[in-house]
Design a protein around this motif. Sequence first.
Motif, PDB file in Angstrom:
ATOM      1  N   GLN A 267       1.115  -1.195  -0.243  1.00 40.04           N
ATOM      2  CA  GLN A 267      -0.015  -0.153   0.046  1.00 40.04           C
ATOM      3  C   GLN A 267       0.761   1.222   0.173  1.00 40.04           C
ATOM      4  OE1 GLN A 267      -2.801   0.176   3.252  1.00 40.04           O
ATOM      5  NE2 GLN A 267      -4.166   1.675   2.089  1.00 40.04           N
ATOM      6  N   GLY A 393      -4.507  -0.800  -7.511  1.00 39.19           N
ATOM      7  CA  GLY A 393      -4.133   0.637  -7.687  1.00 39.19           C
ATOM      8  C   GLY A 393      -3.241   0.734  -9.041  1.00 39.19           C
ATOM      9  N   ASN A 394      -2.416  -0.192  -9.329  1.00 41.85           N
ATOM     10  CA  ASN A 394      -1.621  -0.024 -10.504  1.00 41.85           C
ATOM     11  C   ASN A 394      -1.661  -0.970 -11.453  1.00 41.85           C
ATOM     12  OD1 ASN A 394      -0.263  -1.400  -8.881  1.00 41.85           O
ATOM     13  ND2 ASN A 394       1.600  -0.515  -9.150  1.00 41.85           N
ATOM     14  N   GLU A 438      -9.718   6.288  -3.544  1.00 47.38           N
ATOM     15  CA  GLU A 438      -8.322   6.832  -3.307  1.00 47.38           C
ATOM     16  C   GLU A 438      -7.679   5.677  -2.412  1.00 47.38           C
ATOM     17  OE1 GLU A 438      -5.586   9.157  -3.930  1.00 47.38           O
ATOM     18  OE2 GLU A 438      -7.589   9.663  -4.520  1.00 47.38           O
ATOM     19  N   LYS A 441      -6.945   2.603  -4.905  1.00 50.60           N
ATOM     20  CA  LYS A 441      -5.684   3.252  -5.591  1.00 50.60           C
ATOM     21  C   LYS A 441      -4.489   3.286  -4.874  1.00 50.60           C
ATOM     22  CE  LYS A 441      -6.184   7.630  -7.419  1.00 50.60           C
ATOM     23  NZ  LYS A 441      -6.490   8.950  -7.420  1.00 50.60           N
ATOM     24  N   SER A 442      -4.539   3.157  -3.636  1.00 51.26           N
ATOM     25  CA  SER A 442      -3.288   2.945  -2.751  1.00 51.26           C
ATOM     26  C   SER A 442      -2.937   1.390  -2.745  1.00 51.26           C
ATOM     27  CB  SER A 442      -3.689   3.527  -1.370  1.00 51.26           C
ATOM     28  OG  SER A 442      -4.363   2.512  -0.758  1.00 51.26           O
ATOM     29  N   GLN A 444      -1.203  -1.494  -4.136  1.00 55.22           N
ATOM     30  CA  GLN A 444      -0.329  -1.493  -5.533  1.00 55.22           C
ATOM     31  C   GLN A 444       0.927  -2.548  -5.255  1.00 55.22           C
ATOM     32  OE1 GLN A 444       1.513   2.130  -6.416  1.00 55.22           O
ATOM     33  NE2 GLN A 444      -0.496   3.311  -6.073  1.00 55.22           N
TER      34      GLN A 444
END
Length: 483
Positions: A267, A393-394, A438, A441-442, A444
Amino acid sequence: MAQHIGDGPIVREHMDQQLIESGDLDFWKVFDHGEFLFAAKFNTYDGQGRPGTTGGGDARVPGSAPAFIRTSAPESNSCAGCHNDPLPGASGDIVANVFVLAQTLDPVTDSVSPQFSNERNTLGMHGAGLIELLAREMTAELQALRDAAVSEAAEAGNSVSKMLQTKGVSFGRLTAAADGTVDYSEVEGIDHDLLLKPFHQKGVVVSLREFTNNAMNHHHGMQSVERFGAARTGTDDFDQDGVSDELSVGDITATTVWQAALATPGQVIPNDPVVARAIIRGERTFSRVGCDSCHKPELVLDSPIFTEPNPYNPDGNLQVSEVTSVFSFDVTQLGDSPRPEKTNSGKVVVRAFTDLKRHNLCDEDYNHYCNEELVQGGVPTEQFLTRKLWDVGNTAPYGHRGDLTTMTESIHYHGGDARESRDRFFALSEMQRAEVIEFLKSLQILPEGSAYLVVDENGQAKNKTRLTRSDNPVRRSTVGESP
């Protein structure tokens, strides 16, 4: 070492399984060879292509299919050609989509119509060793419950029912009769053999080894000895491409081990206090609206020791009975960083945000996820394995086809089993929905070599517990702030 001039195979040396079993090769030699094979761009000298067979292993007229064909495969030079975003072993853009089940067609198809195949986006493999270990432990618990029900029913002389629950996940219940028969009609999200299959979006593949054997043949036309060699098929050139023994048993072990030892997703919580606060609040809201009923924030793994081969491997994949010694390593001690951490009791908390169970996400209002027409592995077309969110997130895009560009779109189309939590999400205020996004998105895949699982944007350790406590509404209200 002699230099090789001109064209030739990419794989000049194959790994010897006996050296792995004897312990003559340490973990890192096996790992490095697996990484090399995952990235290798196979060519015809290696045995790329399968001119005499389909991707399902059936014979075809040699040369009747092209060496490469995007829809029916082989369609890729290397594993990393699709699994590459943001790092090798991770996911792929929609351009890397695969067309599942088209590989079995003869003649091949050049159509992407759902009547010929199921189009799927490439998922990331980071943390896959932990996922396989969880599946093994959950399978053992579920099958033990079944066996206990059968034994108790025989002893009592009447039917016995058992709730199928493991690691906080319910798979319904079964009922055993006194004569030893079992009624599986109330079992949910898993096959009746109670063997949890954690790979493929449908949940139809038992192990990373099975996944690797499948993919090498399907996508590259590279056949493994353990599945396509002379001992099983009567010929050492099963696909009739002029190259024998294309991938050794040791090659498959190495590729499996590399995938199992990929880094654990983590994260990223930026130092910007507004963003950090949004992430903490978003995670809390994610649970409050019920998203965590399927996307479980954590599953606890009893043992961190990954052993190869998997004791539940299906036929056509290396069996435990076929090796003199299993290859094993501790996923908390070896492999890419960051690695998972052990608890004081020696267990591992796996924060993958999944229940490893199949669910139906479609109803009469939302059926975006019900576009498939072909049944894979006996799984109903409307069911999919709960997606792991720990890398969401990615690893855009989203949805099983990768045809959704934002997380909000993906949530919007959650019907069926997820309808209630989906509706709760869209009943939130605009700010609360943004905070949930959000938070997602964290989650990852972190940069290679990261030392910590929770970091800031600079890769430095972040104290999430302190952030959570400081944003606790009750704590804030005690000092005169509004909750």
